[in-house]
Design a protein around this motif. Structure first.
Motif, PDB file in Angstrom:
ATOM      1  N   ALA A  44     -10.280  32.954   1.721  1.00 28.76           N
ATOM      2  CA  ALA A  44     -10.006  31.692   1.037  1.00 28.76           C
ATOM      3  C   ALA A  44      -9.815  31.979  -0.453  1.00 28.76           C
ATOM      4  O   ALA A  44     -10.318  32.975  -0.996  1.00 28.76           O
ATOM      5  CB  ALA A  44     -11.133  30.687   1.241  1.00 28.76           C
ATOM      6  N   ILE A  45      -9.081  31.107  -1.107  1.00 31.22           N
ATOM      7  CA  ILE A  45      -8.786  31.284  -2.538  1.00 31.22           C
ATOM      8  C   ILE A  45     -10.061  31.105  -3.349  1.00 31.22           C
ATOM      9  O   ILE A  45     -10.776  30.117  -3.204  1.00 31.22           O
ATOM     10  CB  ILE A  45      -7.696  30.295  -2.979  1.00 31.22           C
ATOM     11  CG1 ILE A  45      -6.361  30.703  -2.350  1.00 31.22           C
ATOM     12  CG2 ILE A  45      -7.589  30.252  -4.499  1.00 31.22           C
ATOM     13  CD1 ILE A  45      -5.216  29.752  -2.639  1.00 31.22           C
ATOM     14  N   GLU A  46     -10.326  32.069  -4.221  1.00 33.87           N
ATOM     15  CA  GLU A  46     -11.544  32.092  -5.025  1.00 33.87           C
ATOM     16  C   GLU A  46     -11.264  31.752  -6.484  1.00 33.87           C
ATOM     17  O   GLU A  46     -11.989  30.965  -7.096  1.00 33.87           O
ATOM     18  CB  GLU A  46     -12.207  33.467  -4.916  1.00 33.87           C
ATOM     19  CG  GLU A  46     -13.495  33.620  -5.697  1.00 33.87           C
ATOM     20  CD  GLU A  46     -14.637  32.823  -5.096  1.00 33.87           C
ATOM     21  OE1 GLU A  46     -15.656  32.643  -5.786  1.00 33.87           O
ATOM     22  OE2 GLU A  46     -14.513  32.402  -3.931  1.00 33.87           O
ATOM     23  N   THR A  47     -10.246  32.360  -7.069  1.00 34.61           N
ATOM     24  CA  THR A  47      -9.925  32.118  -8.485  1.00 34.61           C
ATOM     25  C   THR A  47      -8.441  31.795  -8.633  1.00 34.61           C
ATOM     26  O   THR A  47      -7.606  32.288  -7.864  1.00 34.61           O
ATOM     27  CB  THR A  47     -10.269  33.334  -9.358  1.00 34.61           C
ATOM     28  OG1 THR A  47      -9.528  34.473  -8.896  1.00 34.61           O
ATOM     29  CG2 THR A  47     -11.762  33.642  -9.296  1.00 34.61           C
ATOM     30  N   VAL A  48      -8.139  30.958  -9.609  1.00 36.74           N
ATOM     31  CA  VAL A  48      -6.760  30.535  -9.863  1.00 36.74           C
ATOM     32  C   VAL A  48      -6.456  30.709 -11.350  1.00 36.74           C
ATOM     33  O   VAL A  48      -7.255  30.313 -12.209  1.00 36.74           O
ATOM     34  CB  VAL A  48      -6.545  29.057  -9.452  1.00 36.74           C
ATOM     35  CG1 VAL A  48      -5.117  28.621  -9.776  1.00 36.74           C
ATOM     36  CG2 VAL A  48      -6.840  28.858  -7.966  1.00 36.74           C
ATOM     37  N   ARG A  49      -5.317  31.306 -11.639  1.00 37.47           N
ATOM     38  CA  ARG A  49      -4.859  31.417 -13.037  1.00 37.47           C
ATOM     39  C   ARG A  49      -3.588  30.571 -13.178  1.00 37.47           C
ATOM     40  O   ARG A  49      -2.565  30.857 -12.565  1.00 37.47           O
ATOM     41  CB  ARG A  49      -4.558  32.872 -13.407  1.00 37.47           C
ATOM     42  CG  ARG A  49      -4.143  33.049 -14.875  1.00 37.47           C
ATOM     43  CD  ARG A  49      -3.995  34.522 -15.220  1.00 37.47           C
ATOM     44  NE  ARG A  49      -2.815  35.097 -14.608  1.00 37.47           N
ATOM     45  CZ  ARG A  49      -1.592  35.064 -15.169  1.00 37.47           C
ATOM     46  NH1 ARG A  49      -1.407  34.474 -16.340  1.00 37.47           N
ATOM     47  NH2 ARG A  49      -0.585  35.642 -14.553  1.00 37.47           N
ATOM     48  N   ILE A  50      -3.705  29.502 -13.944  1.00 37.86           N
ATOM     49  CA  ILE A  50      -2.588  28.592 -14.134  1.00 37.86           C
ATOM     50  C   ILE A  50      -1.655  29.147 -15.202  1.00 37.86           C
ATOM     51  O   ILE A  50      -2.051  29.365 -16.350  1.00 37.86           O
ATOM     52  CB  ILE A  50      -3.068  27.190 -14.544  1.00 37.86           C
ATOM     53  CG1 ILE A  50      -4.027  26.611 -13.496  1.00 37.86           C
ATOM     54  CG2 ILE A  50      -1.889  26.260 -14.760  1.00 37.86           C
ATOM     55  CD1 ILE A  50      -3.409  26.323 -12.164  1.00 37.86           C
ATOM     56  N   VAL A  84      -6.552  39.364  -1.442  1.00 35.74           N
ATOM     57  CA  VAL A  84      -5.135  39.516  -1.775  1.00 35.74           C
ATOM     58  C   VAL A  84      -4.786  38.581  -2.924  1.00 35.74           C
ATOM     59  O   VAL A  84      -5.542  37.671  -3.270  1.00 35.74           O
ATOM     60  CB  VAL A  84      -4.236  39.192  -0.561  1.00 35.74           C
ATOM     61  CG1 VAL A  84      -4.539  40.112   0.602  1.00 35.74           C
ATOM     62  CG2 VAL A  84      -4.398  37.741  -0.137  1.00 35.74           C
ATOM     63  N   THR A  85      -3.597  38.817  -3.492  1.00 28.22           N
ATOM     64  CA  THR A  85      -3.078  37.970  -4.556  1.00 28.22           C
ATOM     65  C   THR A  85      -2.029  37.022  -3.991  1.00 28.22           C
ATOM     66  O   THR A  85      -1.180  37.413  -3.181  1.00 28.22           O
ATOM     67  CB  THR A  85      -2.450  38.829  -5.668  1.00 28.22           C
ATOM     68  OG1 THR A  85      -3.447  39.714  -6.191  1.00 28.22           O
ATOM     69  CG2 THR A  85      -1.913  37.956  -6.797  1.00 28.22           C
ATOM     70  N   ILE A 101       3.257  28.788  -0.860  1.00 28.77           N
ATOM     71  CA  ILE A 101       2.415  29.866  -1.371  1.00 28.77           C
ATOM     72  C   ILE A 101       2.945  31.212  -0.871  1.00 28.77           C
ATOM     73  O   ILE A 101       3.208  31.384   0.320  1.00 28.77           O
ATOM     74  CB  ILE A 101       0.955  29.669  -0.932  1.00 28.77           C
ATOM     75  CG1 ILE A 101       0.384  28.388  -1.531  1.00 28.77           C
ATOM     76  CG2 ILE A 101       0.107  30.874  -1.320  1.00 28.77           C
ATOM     77  CD1 ILE A 101      -1.008  28.041  -1.028  1.00 28.77           C
ATOM     78  N   VAL A 102       3.098  32.145  -1.785  1.00 32.35           N
ATOM     79  CA  VAL A 102       3.596  33.493  -1.463  1.00 32.35           C
ATOM     80  C   VAL A 102       2.433  34.469  -1.542  1.00 32.35           C
ATOM     81  O   VAL A 102       1.709  34.509  -2.539  1.00 32.35           O
ATOM     82  CB  VAL A 102       4.722  33.910  -2.432  1.00 32.35           C
ATOM     83  CG1 VAL A 102       5.207  35.325  -2.086  1.00 32.35           C
ATOM     84  CG2 VAL A 102       5.874  32.914  -2.370  1.00 32.35           C
ATOM     85  N   SER A 103       2.247  35.253  -0.481  1.00 31.56           N
ATOM     86  CA  SER A 103       1.135  36.194  -0.412  1.00 31.56           C
ATOM     87  C   SER A 103       1.622  37.622  -0.620  1.00 31.56           C
ATOM     88  O   SER A 103       2.740  37.983  -0.231  1.00 31.56           O
ATOM     89  CB  SER A 103       0.447  36.083   0.951  1.00 31.56           C
ATOM     90  OG  SER A 103      -0.543  37.090   1.101  1.00 31.56           O
ATOM     91  N   SER A 104       0.762  38.438  -1.210  1.00 36.95           N
ATOM     92  CA  SER A 104       1.074  39.855  -1.391  1.00 36.95           C
ATOM     93  C   SER A 104       0.829  40.661  -0.119  1.00 36.95           C
ATOM     94  O   SER A 104       1.179  41.836  -0.064  1.00 36.95           O
ATOM     95  CB  SER A 104       0.227  40.434  -2.532  1.00 36.95           C
ATOM     96  OG  SER A 104      -1.158  40.354  -2.211  1.00 36.95           O
ATOM     97  N   GLU A 131      -6.363  34.501  -6.529  1.00 38.69           N
ATOM     98  CA  GLU A 131      -6.995  35.600  -5.800  1.00 38.69           C
ATOM     99  C   GLU A 131      -7.776  35.014  -4.634  1.00 38.69           C
ATOM    100  O   GLU A 131      -8.616  34.136  -4.807  1.00 38.69           O
ATOM    101  CB  GLU A 131      -7.938  36.385  -6.711  1.00 38.69           C
ATOM    102  CG  GLU A 131      -7.253  37.119  -7.854  1.00 38.69           C
ATOM    103  CD  GLU A 131      -6.328  38.220  -7.375  1.00 38.69           C
ATOM    104  OE1 GLU A 131      -6.640  38.847  -6.322  1.00 38.69           O
ATOM    105  OE2 GLU A 131      -5.304  38.460  -8.032  1.00 38.69           O
ATOM    106  N   ALA A 132      -7.463  35.485  -3.433  1.00 37.86           N
ATOM    107  CA  ALA A 132      -8.177  35.067  -2.231  1.00 37.86           C
ATOM    108  C   ALA A 132      -9.047  36.214  -1.751  1.00 37.86           C
ATOM    109  O   ALA A 132      -8.603  37.375  -1.735  1.00 37.86           O
ATOM    110  CB  ALA A 132      -7.198  34.654  -1.140  1.00 37.86           C
ATOM    111  N   VAL A 133     -10.289  35.905  -1.374  1.00 40.85           N
ATOM    112  CA  VAL A 133     -11.231  36.944  -0.969  1.00 40.85           C
ATOM    113  C   VAL A 133     -11.840  36.605   0.392  1.00 40.85           C
ATOM    114  O   VAL A 133     -11.845  35.446   0.824  1.00 40.85           O
ATOM    115  CB  VAL A 133     -12.362  37.128  -2.005  1.00 40.85           C
ATOM    116  CG1 VAL A 133     -11.787  37.527  -3.352  1.00 40.85           C
ATOM    117  CG2 VAL A 133     -13.196  35.855  -2.130  1.00 40.85           C
ATOM    118  N   LEU A 134     -12.349  37.635   1.042  1.00 37.96           N
ATOM    119  CA  LEU A 134     -13.037  37.474   2.313  1.00 37.96           C
ATOM    120  C   LEU A 134     -14.514  37.213   2.054  1.00 37.96           C
ATOM    121  O   LEU A 134     -15.174  37.971   1.338  1.00 37.96           O
ATOM    122  CB  LEU A 134     -12.874  38.738   3.168  1.00 37.96           C
ATOM    123  CG  LEU A 134     -13.457  38.675   4.581  1.00 37.96           C
ATOM    124  CD1 LEU A 134     -12.586  37.799   5.477  1.00 37.96           C
ATOM    125  CD2 LEU A 134     -13.573  40.075   5.177  1.00 37.96           C
TER     126      LEU A 134
END
Length: 260
Positions: A44-50, A84-85, A101-104, A131-134
């Protein structure tokens, strides 16, 4: 951990299923439920940089919505904390959806493409990186892959006689799954002992299946029916097996600690 139990799918789809587990105690059944909610990790997404936000919504609100977008989770490819980013870049007039949403990493994608994130008007734009983390559901609800997890005893119906001529024919509501007992308690001639019948087949009212009969409902010992629904981050089979494996790992760790 050694446990003699049987698992049978009553209904099975990719994201929803009814699963019968025999040979377990009520405590173990509840342990499986809790493990599916809290122990099986998802991305799930943890941090967002606008980068740019010209919408009417605050950055924090957009970040909160992004955190609730379920992402497909390859459980064997990441360790806890790895991820992942992702990126999102949409210009109005348009609606930014989860499918934008585009994933790396091709293994981590939005589980649904039509989750709305923000409605953009003319000359409005949203651009961001995330940034999405497990992690596990016990750390945050956004990592709970099992959005609806519950269980009931498997039950069977005993016909104890005929209903009296002047007794009220009131509904006898029962929800879940019953196990057919044949031949003396069977509802019809085609029923076979051990058949599993979902109560919604007779509108959850036993009087529809056993008209004019006096009934008693009993629990089948050590047998529980789980209803499991996921958010799409994991399929049902993965969620169930990972939950049971996590209980085994905990038991092994406890056994090792006790022997030290």
């Amino acid at each position: 951990m050694t446990q003699d139990y049987e698992v049978e799918y009553i209904e099975r789809e990719e994201r929803e299923a009814r699963v019968l587990v025999r040979g377990i105690s009520p405590a173990f059944a509840n342990g499986i439920r809790r493990a599916m909610v809290a122990d099986v990790p998802t991305v799930a997404i943890e941090t967002v940089r606008i980068v740019e936000n010209e919408s009417v919504m605050f950055d924090e609100q957009i970040g909160h919505r992004l955190g609730l977008v379920p992402l497909t989770t390859p459980v064997d490819d990441f360790e806890i904390g790895e991820g992942v980013t992702l990126s999102l870049d949409v210009e109005g007039p348009d609606t930014a959806y989860s499918g934008d949403i585009v994933s790396s990493d091709e293994l981590v994608q939005p589980a649904e493409d039509n989750v709305p994130i923000i409605d953009l008007k003319e000359d409005q734009r949203i651009e961001l990186e995330a940034e999405a983390v497990l992690d596990r559901g016990r750390e945050h609800a956004k990592h709970q892959g099992g959005v609806s997890v519950g269980y009931r005893h498997l039950q069977y119906v005993e016909v104890v006689g005929d209903r009296g001529e002047y007794e009220d024919d009131e509904p006898h509501v029962l929800r879940g799954v019953i196990e057919e007992r044949a031949p003396e308690h069977a509802a019809d001639d085609d029923a076979a002992e051990g058949d599993l019948i979902a109560t919604d087949e007779f509108d959850n009212d036993l009087t529809n299946r056993y008209p004019d009969k006096e009934l008693e409902v009993h629990d089948v010992p050590e047998a529980f029916v789980f209803h499991v629904e996921t958010d799409g981050s994991l399929d049902v089979e993965t969620l169930v097996t990972e939950a049971i494996d996590s209980l085994g790992d905990r038991a092994d760790a406890l056994e090792e600690a006790v022997q030290l």
